[in-house]
Design a protein around this motif. Structure first.
Motif, PDB file in Angstrom:
ATOM      1  N   VAL A  15      28.853   0.271  48.264  1.00 16.35           N
ATOM      2  CA  VAL A  15      28.074  -0.338  46.926  1.00 16.35           C
ATOM      3  C   VAL A  15      28.250  -1.911  47.046  1.00 16.35           C
ATOM      4  N   SER A  16      29.747  -2.231  47.321  1.00 16.88           N
ATOM      5  CA  SER A  16      29.860  -3.844  47.428  1.00 16.88           C
ATOM      6  C   SER A  16      29.153  -4.404  48.552  1.00 16.88           C
ATOM      7  N   LYS A  17      29.008  -3.778  49.675  1.00 16.32           N
ATOM      8  CA  LYS A  17      28.412  -4.250  50.783  1.00 16.32           C
ATOM      9  C   LYS A  17      26.815  -4.377  50.645  1.00 16.32           C
ATOM     10  N   ILE A  18      26.029  -3.534  50.033  1.00 16.70           N
ATOM     11  CA  ILE A  18      24.946  -3.233  49.554  1.00 16.70           C
ATOM     12  C   ILE A  18      24.325  -4.319  48.539  1.00 16.70           C
ATOM     13  N   LYS A  19      25.354  -4.594  47.551  1.00 13.69           N
ATOM     14  CA  LYS A  19      25.074  -5.459  46.406  1.00 13.69           C
ATOM     15  C   LYS A  19      25.155  -6.778  46.826  1.00 13.69           C
ATOM     16  N   ALA A  20      25.919  -7.283  47.802  1.00 12.33           N
ATOM     17  CA  ALA A  20      26.099  -8.396  48.336  1.00 12.33           C
ATOM     18  C   ALA A  20      24.949  -8.863  49.236  1.00 12.33           C
ATOM     19  N   ALA A  21      24.588  -7.912  49.912  1.00 12.43           N
ATOM     20  CA  ALA A  21      23.299  -7.915  50.998  1.00 12.43           C
ATOM     21  C   ALA A  21      22.097  -8.196  50.217  1.00 12.43           C
ATOM     22  N   LEU A  22      21.877  -7.450  48.982  1.00 16.10           N
ATOM     23  CA  LEU A  22      20.542  -7.477  48.253  1.00 16.10           C
ATOM     24  C   LEU A  22      20.473  -9.050  47.589  1.00 16.10           C
ATOM     25  N   ASP A  45      27.712   2.839  56.931  1.00 20.56           N
ATOM     26  CA  ASP A  45      28.319   4.137  57.338  1.00 20.56           C
ATOM     27  C   ASP A  45      28.246   5.250  56.106  1.00 20.56           C
ATOM     28  N   ALA A  46      27.570   6.125  56.330  1.00 21.23           N
ATOM     29  CA  ALA A  46      27.783   7.171  55.217  1.00 21.23           C
ATOM     30  C   ALA A  46      28.993   7.681  55.117  1.00 21.23           C
ATOM     31  N   THR A  47      29.788   7.655  55.610  1.00 22.83           N
ATOM     32  CA  THR A  47      31.233   8.185  55.714  1.00 22.83           C
ATOM     33  C   THR A  47      32.235   7.154  55.001  1.00 22.83           C
ATOM     34  N   ALA A  48      31.901   6.077  54.924  1.00 23.05           N
ATOM     35  CA  ALA A  48      32.708   4.806  54.319  1.00 23.05           C
ATOM     36  C   ALA A  48      32.809   5.250  52.544  1.00 23.05           C
ATOM     37  N   PRO A  49      33.873   4.707  51.926  1.00 22.20           N
ATOM     38  CA  PRO A  49      34.104   4.969  50.738  1.00 22.20           C
ATOM     39  C   PRO A  49      32.972   4.231  49.934  1.00 22.20           C
ATOM     40  N   VAL A  50      32.538   5.113  48.871  1.00 23.22           N
ATOM     41  CA  VAL A  50      31.457   4.531  48.067  1.00 23.22           C
ATOM     42  C   VAL A  50      31.508   3.022  47.453  1.00 23.22           C
ATOM     43  N   ALA A  51      32.743   2.873  47.123  1.00 17.13           N
ATOM     44  CA  ALA A  51      32.850   1.440  46.502  1.00 17.13           C
ATOM     45  C   ALA A  51      32.581   0.453  47.755  1.00 17.13           C
ATOM     46  N   THR A  52      33.049   0.625  48.888  1.00 13.68           N
ATOM     47  CA  THR A  52      32.982  -0.170  49.886  1.00 13.68           C
ATOM     48  C   THR A  52      31.452  -0.535  50.171  1.00 13.68           C
ATOM     49  N   LYS A  85      22.901   9.593  49.280  1.00 20.68           N
ATOM     50  CA  LYS A  85      21.828   8.697  48.846  1.00 20.68           C
ATOM     51  C   LYS A  85      21.798   8.580  47.189  1.00 20.68           C
ATOM     52  N   THR A  86      22.107   9.705  46.658  1.00 19.77           N
ATOM     53  CA  THR A  86      21.880   9.773  45.094  1.00 19.77           C
ATOM     54  C   THR A  86      23.207   9.105  44.606  1.00 19.77           C
ATOM     55  N   THR A  87      24.380   9.513  45.160  1.00 21.53           N
ATOM     56  CA  THR A  87      25.840   8.698  44.671  1.00 21.53           C
ATOM     57  C   THR A  87      25.704   7.491  44.734  1.00 21.53           C
ATOM     58  N   ILE A  88      25.309   6.947  46.045  1.00 17.02           N
ATOM     59  CA  ILE A  88      25.153   5.474  46.141  1.00 17.02           C
ATOM     60  C   ILE A  88      24.288   4.867  45.392  1.00 17.02           C
ATOM     61  N   ARG A  89      23.093   5.589  45.050  1.00 18.46           N
ATOM     62  CA  ARG A  89      22.021   4.869  44.221  1.00 18.46           C
ATOM     63  C   ARG A  89      22.646   4.753  42.759  1.00 18.46           C
ATOM     64  N   THR A  90      23.094   5.734  42.392  1.00 21.07           N
ATOM     65  CA  THR A  90      23.766   5.923  40.726  1.00 21.07           C
ATOM     66  C   THR A  90      24.811   4.737  40.873  1.00 21.07           C
ATOM     67  N   ALA A  91      25.772   4.605  41.881  1.00 23.15           N
ATOM     68  CA  ALA A  91      26.803   3.552  41.641  1.00 23.15           C
ATOM     69  C   ALA A  91      26.194   2.167  41.822  1.00 23.15           C
ATOM     70  N   LEU A  92      25.296   1.873  42.660  1.00 16.66           N
ATOM     71  CA  LEU A  92      24.667   0.662  42.915  1.00 16.66           C
ATOM     72  C   LEU A  92      23.671   0.135  41.705  1.00 16.66           C
ATOM     73  N   THR A  93      23.089   1.241  41.127  1.00 12.14           N
ATOM     74  CA  THR A  93      22.362   0.944  39.753  1.00 12.14           C
ATOM     75  C   THR A  93      23.269   0.645  38.720  1.00 12.14           C
ATOM     76  N   SER A  94      24.434   1.157  38.558  1.00  8.53           N
ATOM     77  CA  SER A  94      25.325   0.712  37.472  1.00  8.53           C
ATOM     78  C   SER A  94      26.098  -0.672  37.754  1.00  8.53           C
ATOM     79  N   ALA A  95      26.134  -0.741  39.291  1.00 11.02           N
ATOM     80  CA  ALA A  95      26.953  -2.195  39.421  1.00 11.02           C
ATOM     81  C   ALA A  95      25.810  -3.246  39.194  1.00 11.02           C
TER      82      ALA A  95
END
Length: 234
Positions: free
Chosen positions: A225-232, A216-223, A13-23
């Motif tokens: 973040v890209s999925k979440i950013k597109a969905a948002l 999927d929490a086991t997927a690569p972080v970049a993948t 959660k924290t790792t993805i949030r940090t990367a998503l925030t930056s993106a």
């Protein structure tokens, strides 16, 4: 927009949030971690705004007035754990800042929001946790987006063990590390129940029109973040 993550310990959660925030910031969006909203709350009189406790009480009272049934449910599920209840109420107070100060940010993002905090409390209500969760989701304010990082209980324990082992650098035995994880986050049964409640909550709030992004929490972080950013953006 209020964005909250939902996921077991070590789901990223924290790792993805940090990367998503930056993106999102790189794309020109104004981002605020939920805990930073206190300092951005400029709509109150100065004598309240400059004092953390009166400010929090004001916003929480405002929230309770607008969402009385939801607040009643928080009192019910939090009666066994005042500390976790206080953390949940702090999310509600900051959510109210977001609602009361238009344009304060484009995204307010938290990795432990209303659902996450509530499910940790409900896990200990063994007899009626599912019905309590349904009522909670039905009464929950219309948050914009819930991001569910799905992770199995077994993978959660595996990741948590690896993380603590790396930090301990050989100073703790595997048995001691296992005990720490169980004490802090629960055993396999507790974690499985917590995950089941998270999946149920995601389906329930989706039925009420809250956008749910599941990854999927086991997927690569970049993948992820890209999925979440597109969905948002949709």
């Amino acid at each position: 927009m209020f964005v909250e993550f939902l996921g077991l310990h070590a789901s990223g959660k924290t790792t993805i949030r940090t990367a998503l925030t930056s993106a999102l910031a790189a794309a020109g969006s104004k981002i605020a971690p939920l805990e930073k909203l206190d300092a951005m709350d400029t709509a109150l009189p100065g004598y309240i705004r400059r004092n953390a406790l009166p400010r929090a009480i004001y916003r929480l009272d405002e929230f309770s007035t607008k969402h009385p049934e939801f607040t009643r449910l928080i009192d019910l599920i939090g009666e066994q754990s005042p500390s976790h209840k206080a953390l949940l109420l702090s999310v509600c107070a900051r959510y109210q800042i977001l609602q009361s100060v238009p344009g304060i940010c484009d995204y307010a993002i938290t990795d432990e929001g209303m659902l996450h905090r509530a499910i940790h409390l409900m896990t200990h209500h063994s007899d009626n946790s599912e019905s309590m969760l349904d009522a909670f989701c039905d009464a929950m304010p219309q948050t914009a987006t819930v991001i569910l990082l799905d992770l199995s209980a077994a993978c959660c324990i595996e990741r948590a063990t690896a993380r603590l082992s790396a930090r301990a650098k050989g100073t703790q035995t595997p048995v001691a590390i296992s005990r720490r994880i169980k004490r802090a986050h629960g055993d396999m049964t507790t974690l499985t129940k917590r995950r089941d409640l998270m999946l149920r909550a995601a389906a329930r709030v989706d039925d009420h029109g809250i956008k749910v992004i599941q990854a999927d929490a086991t997927a690569p972080v970049a993948t992820t973040v890209s999925k979440i950013k597109a969905a948002l953006s949709r």
